[in-house]
Design a protein around this motif. Structure first.
Motif, mmCIF file in Angstrom:
data_model
loop_
_atom_site.group_PDB
_atom_site.id
_atom_site.type_symbol
_atom_site.label_atom_id
_atom_site.label_comp_id
_atom_site.label_asym_id
_atom_site.label_seq_id
_atom_site.Cartn_x
_atom_site.Cartn_y
_atom_site.Cartn_z
ATOM 1 N N THR A 30 0.805 -1.220 0.000
ATOM 2 C CA THR A 30 0.000 0.000 0.000
ATOM 3 C C THR A 30 0.840 1.273 0.000
ATOM 4 O O THR A 30 0.503 2.230 -0.691
ATOM 5 N N GLU A 31 1.926 1.286 0.737
ATOM 6 C CA GLU A 31 2.734 2.506 0.806
ATOM 7 C C GLU A 31 3.510 2.790 -0.472
ATOM 8 O O GLU A 31 4.057 3.880 -0.634
ATOM 9 N N PHE A 32 3.560 1.839 -1.392
ATOM 10 C CA PHE A 32 4.284 2.035 -2.645
ATOM 11 C C PHE A 32 3.346 2.119 -3.854
ATOM 12 O O PHE A 32 3.788 1.951 -4.988
ATOM 13 N N GLN A 33 2.066 2.366 -3.610
ATOM 14 C CA GLN A 33 1.098 2.478 -4.700
ATOM 15 C C GLN A 33 1.356 3.754 -5.511
ATOM 16 O O GLN A 33 1.824 4.753 -4.986
ATOM 17 N N ASP A 34 1.059 3.702 -6.794
ATOM 18 C CA ASP A 34 1.174 4.859 -7.665
ATOM 19 C C ASP A 34 -0.042 5.753 -7.417
ATOM 20 O O ASP A 34 -1.152 5.451 -7.862
ATOM 21 N N GLU A 35 0.174 6.818 -6.704
ATOM 22 C CA GLU A 35 -0.925 7.710 -6.302
ATOM 23 C C GLU A 35 -1.608 8.340 -7.512
ATOM 24 O O GLU A 35 -2.824 8.499 -7.528
ATOM 25 N N ALA A 36 -0.844 8.686 -8.537
ATOM 26 C CA ALA A 36 -1.425 9.303 -9.735
ATOM 27 C C ALA A 36 -2.425 8.358 -10.398
ATOM 28 O O ALA A 36 -3.482 8.792 -10.853
ATOM 29 N N ALA A 37 -2.097 7.060 -10.434
ATOM 30 C CA ALA A 37 -3.015 6.084 -11.026
ATOM 31 C C ALA A 37 -4.299 6.011 -10.211
ATOM 32 O O ALA A 37 -5.397 5.943 -10.775
ATOM 33 N N SER A 38 -4.169 6.037 -8.904
ATOM 34 C CA SER A 38 -5.352 5.992 -8.037
ATOM 35 C C SER A 38 -6.229 7.224 -8.222
ATOM 36 O O SER A 38 -7.460 7.122 -8.225
#
Length: 143
Positions: A30-38
């Motif tokens: 979770t801490e390494f998720q691509d925030e822009a994609a989300s």
């Protein structure tokens, strides 16, 4: 930007966005998720026709129905994972074998440069794996 889509086109767009975001984030914690994609997926979900997407009242985030997600997973991701597994296994075993034949490390085998030598080895593994799966693969006691 404004795009007009039919309900069928929007449904396909949802599949594409879900699958794209899955490829980007599924293998990360979770801490390494691509925030822009989300963020992008949330914007597209927010534009859904009424009744298509649900919204979590506590977080304000939109989400896809779990049954829909399971259907997309079963339809595309399982098949993709299966193909990638067998292709990667075949290619890596062939690369390892060619490296052993040459007496070098596997990282010294260049797929583009060594393709003509790799292909017959890969084909041997592909035939073996198609006929027997992993049943006859063993870890040698030599190592």
């Amino acid at each position: 930007m404004n795009i007009e889509l039919s309900p069928e086109e929007y449904a396909k767009l949802l599949e594409l966005i879900y699958l794209g975001e899955w490829v980007i984030n599924a293998h990360h914690d979770t801490e390494f998720q691509d925030e822009a994609a989300s963020i992008v997926i949330q914007r597209v979900l927010a534009a859904a026709p009424p009744g298509t997407i649900s919204k979590d009242e506590e977080t304000g985030e939109y989400y896809l129905d779990s049954e829909w997600v399971e259907g997309v997973y079963d339809k595309y991701i399982l098949d993709y994972d299966d193909h990638v597994f067998w292709d990667e296994l075949t290619e890596r075993l062939a690369q390892r074998d060619l490296a052993r034949q040459r007496g070098v490390g596997a990282d010294e085998i260049n797929r583009d440069d060594d393709l003509l030598e790799l292909r017959p080895i890969e084909e041997r593994y592909r035939e073996e794996l198609e006929e027997n799966g992993i049943d006859r693969l063993e870890i040698s006691s030599e190592y």
